[in-house]
Design a protein around this motif. Structure first.
Motif, PDB file in Angstrom:
ATOM      1  N   TYR A  15      11.973  -8.041  -6.371  1.00  0.00           N
ATOM      2  CA  TYR A  15      10.600  -8.425  -6.708  1.00  0.00           C
ATOM      3  C   TYR A  15       9.779  -7.207  -7.117  1.00  0.00           C
ATOM      4  CZ  TYR A  15      10.615 -13.297  -5.148  1.00  0.00           C
ATOM      5  OH  TYR A  15      10.843 -14.631  -5.028  1.00  0.00           O
ATOM      6  N   HIS A  16      10.033  -6.086  -6.465  1.00  0.00           N
ATOM      7  CA  HIS A  16       9.248  -4.884  -6.739  1.00  0.00           C
ATOM      8  C   HIS A  16       9.686  -4.176  -8.011  1.00  0.00           C
ATOM      9  CE1 HIS A  16       6.714  -4.804  -3.205  1.00  0.00           C
ATOM     10  NE2 HIS A  16       7.763  -5.016  -2.447  1.00  0.00           N
ATOM     11  N   VAL A  17      10.987  -3.892  -8.123  1.00  0.00           N
ATOM     12  CA  VAL A  17      11.449  -3.047  -9.224  1.00  0.00           C
ATOM     13  C   VAL A  17      11.903  -3.840 -10.447  1.00  0.00           C
ATOM     14  CG1 VAL A  17      12.078  -1.181  -7.663  1.00  0.00           C
ATOM     15  CG2 VAL A  17      13.828  -2.814  -8.367  1.00  0.00           C
ATOM     16  N   ALA A  50       4.112 -11.738  -9.927  1.00  0.00           N
ATOM     17  CA  ALA A  50       2.873 -11.351 -10.605  1.00  0.00           C
ATOM     18  C   ALA A  50       1.832 -10.753  -9.652  1.00  0.00           C
ATOM     19  CB  ALA A  50       2.273 -12.560 -11.326  1.00  0.00           C
ATOM     20  N   LEU A  51       2.036 -10.878  -8.346  1.00  0.00           N
ATOM     21  CA  LEU A  51       1.079 -10.323  -7.389  1.00  0.00           C
ATOM     22  C   LEU A  51       1.040  -8.797  -7.485  1.00  0.00           C
ATOM     23  CD1 LEU A  51       1.929 -12.347  -4.140  1.00  0.00           C
ATOM     24  CD2 LEU A  51      -0.157 -12.546  -5.517  1.00  0.00           C
ATOM     25  N   PRO A  52      -0.115  -8.188  -7.193  1.00  0.00           N
ATOM     26  CA  PRO A  52      -0.153  -6.726  -7.084  1.00  0.00           C
ATOM     27  C   PRO A  52       0.834  -6.257  -6.014  1.00  0.00           C
ATOM     28  CG  PRO A  52      -2.375  -7.631  -7.128  1.00  0.00           C
ATOM     29  CD  PRO A  52      -1.427  -8.797  -6.993  1.00  0.00           C
ATOM     30  N   GLU A  75       4.055  -7.018  -1.167  1.00  0.00           N
ATOM     31  CA  GLU A  75       4.757  -6.412  -0.045  1.00  0.00           C
ATOM     32  C   GLU A  75       4.310  -7.016   1.282  1.00  0.00           C
ATOM     33  OE1 GLU A  75       5.955  -1.939   1.449  1.00  0.00           O
ATOM     34  OE2 GLU A  75       4.091  -2.187   0.312  1.00  0.00           O
ATOM     35  N   ALA A  76       3.013  -7.121   1.485  1.00  0.00           N
ATOM     36  CA  ALA A  76       2.484  -7.697   2.723  1.00  0.00           C
ATOM     37  C   ALA A  76       2.898  -9.158   2.855  1.00  0.00           C
ATOM     38  CB  ALA A  76       0.960  -7.570   2.760  1.00  0.00           C
ATOM     39  N   ALA A 124       5.055  -0.880   9.088  1.00  0.00           N
ATOM     40  CA  ALA A 124       6.029  -0.715   8.003  1.00  0.00           C
ATOM     41  C   ALA A 124       5.360  -0.298   6.694  1.00  0.00           C
ATOM     42  CB  ALA A 124       6.815  -2.002   7.793  1.00  0.00           C
ATOM     43  N   MET A 125       4.154  -0.802   6.451  1.00  0.00           N
ATOM     44  CA  MET A 125       3.443  -0.478   5.208  1.00  0.00           C
ATOM     45  C   MET A 125       2.613   0.798   5.319  1.00  0.00           C
ATOM     46  SD  MET A 125       2.160  -4.231   3.896  1.00  0.00           S
ATOM     47  CE  MET A 125       1.309  -3.560   2.461  1.00  0.00           C
ATOM     48  N   GLY A 126       2.414   1.280   6.532  1.00  0.00           N
ATOM     49  CA  GLY A 126       1.615   2.490   6.723  1.00  0.00           C
ATOM     50  C   GLY A 126       0.139   2.261   6.488  1.00  0.00           C
TER      51      GLY A 126
END
Length: 189
Positions: free
Chosen positions: A24-26, A134-136, A141-142, A159-161
């Motif tokens: 989803y991210h890359v 399409a989400l930022p 991630e959240a 986990a997300m810092g």
């Protein structure tokens, strides 16, 4: 301390979800696979001696960091080389994966009964996946950590810092955006 078997079982259990999250991210299958493998190796190398109950949060943090590292490498690569044709946005790389992998075909009450039902379900899942993509990045991630990985707010924040309030805000915005987009497509969330 996690035993070798506990670590192995954990990695087997998290592998597919981690791959999907990275994809989803890359938006590149090979890169997502590399990120997941790198994350698993780092967990085993550096944190294999931690208690089994700490592995999920540690792995999510490592996975997030490896994903960020990938983006940094891509940015450096593209700054050095002007030819961007090698950069693959991954369009349809996610085909063949089911967002709702936890949906069980073994429950007769939940089975798809007709080709029309199956087509409708497939269309709905495809719509959901497209909107998640399409989400930022931080919202995605959240959202994935909270609702797909089923991590609580504190685990997701660690986990997300970021703060727990930020996690709640990202999730709220993601849900709002997904609901709006899906309603616009005629899909009832």
């Amino acid at each position: 301390m996690a035993t070798e078997q506990e670590l192995s079982d954990f990695l087997k259990n998290v592998e597919k979800r981690a791959f999907k999250r990275s994809l989803y991210h890359v938006r590149n299958e090979e890169a997502a696979l590399d990120i997941v493998q790198d994350s698993m190796m780092k967990l085993a190398e550096h944190y294999g001696d931690k208690p089994a109950n700490e592995l999920p949060m540690l792995f999510q943090r490592i996975l997030s960091n490896c994903t960020l590292d990938w983006f940094r490498r891509q940015k450096r690569h593209h700054a050095l080389f002007s030819d961007l044709s090698d950069f693959d946005s991954g369009g349809d790389d996610a085909e063949g994966f089911d967002l709702l992998e936890t949906w069980s075909d073994s429950d007769p009450d939940q089975r798809v009964h007709s080709a029309e039902d199956m087509a409708q379900r497939s269309e709905t899942l495809h719509g959901i996946e497209q909107e998640i993509k399409a989400l930022p990045a931080r919202q995605r991630e959240a959202f994935l950590m909270r609702y797909w990985e089923e991590m609580d707010v504190a685990e997701t924040a660690a986990a997300m810092g970021c703060s727990e309030g930020s996690v709640k805000t990202h999730c709220f915005r993601a849900i709002q955006a997904l609901s709006k987009a899906l309603r616009a497509k005629g899909i009832k969330p």
